[in-house]
Structure formats: C-alpha cells, structure tokens
Design a protein around this motif. Sequence first.
Motif, PDB file in Angstrom:
ATOM      1  N   LEU A  35       0.826  -1.204  -0.100  1.00 13.68           N
ATOM      2  CA  LEU A  35       0.024   0.016   0.123  1.00 13.68           C
ATOM      3  C   LEU A  35       0.903   1.405  -0.018  1.00 13.68           C
ATOM      4  O   LEU A  35       0.468   2.290  -0.670  1.00 13.68           O
ATOM      5  CB  LEU A  35      -1.029   0.149   1.154  1.00 13.68           C
ATOM      6  N   ASP A  91      -3.736   7.155   2.950  1.00 15.60           N
ATOM      7  CA  ASP A  91      -4.100   6.066   1.821  1.00 15.60           C
ATOM      8  C   ASP A  91      -3.687   4.699   2.996  1.00 15.60           C
ATOM      9  O   ASP A  91      -4.476   3.772   2.703  1.00 15.60           O
ATOM     10  CB  ASP A  91      -3.228   6.062   0.880  1.00 15.60           C
ATOM     11  N   ARG A  95      -6.786   2.317   3.237  1.00 10.87           N
ATOM     12  CA  ARG A  95      -6.801   0.849   2.723  1.00 10.87           C
ATOM     13  C   ARG A  95      -6.375  -0.107   3.427  1.00 10.87           C
ATOM     14  O   ARG A  95      -6.923  -1.307   3.607  1.00 10.87           O
ATOM     15  CB  ARG A  95      -5.850   1.183   1.298  1.00 10.87           C
TER      16      ARG A  95
END
Length: 125
Positions: A35, A91, A95
């Motif tokens: 990620l 993020d 995520r």
Amino acid sequence: MSGTISGLPVHATAGARLGHNRITHTAIRTTLEALTARAFRVDRSNVSAELKDDAGKLGVSVSVKLALPPLLEPRIGSGTVFDMAQSARADVVSRGVELTGLEIGRVDIRLVGGHQEQQRKRRVA
C-alpha cells in the motif's frame, strides 16, 4: 448441529465447520508495504515496514526510498514531498483498515533516501 463455546450457544448448518482465521504478521506487513509503495509510486522493494503495538491499535513504521527524477528535467506533479507523505499516510490507514480489518493507529513514514528512477526497457516483437 448446535453446541456451546465458552458457555455461548452456537448454531451451525450441516456441513459448516467452526474455526478461526489468522492473518500472519508477515502478511499484514507485506500488505502495508505494498500500500505504501503504491501511494508513493515506487516499487515494493523500495519499502520496508515494521509493526508495533500502539495502545491496542496497530502501529506502523515504514521506510521509503523515493525515486528521484533527474534534477534538470521539469517537475511532474505539485506539492512537496511532505504533502506526498501526508497523502500516503491517509491512504495507508484507510486501505489498510479496509484490507486487514485491523484498527490502525500511528503511521510513521521515514524517507530514507532516493534512487535514480530507471527507464523500463520494452521488447518489441
């Protein structure tokens, strides 16, 4: 089929199996590294992560080697590297929660250096 586990009633349909799922430390670390690499637009090999307890939440410390564009070429994109890190942190948290189901606490990002971005050669048949 029914039974009890720790005094709580359990009802299962025929053929269902009781058990548990485990996500290994390595799987979580690798997921968060991927990620982070995606957020910084670098190869996964340029990211390493460490996991720790953060008051009952998952604490994450990642190190990222950024690709440095050639200094004399025009800069693509806007914002500073700190803006990029702030966006990447958001993020990774959003995520990461979505993919692992774990509550993520503190995310420390360390930019450890840079490497020259290499042009990928394509074979033409």
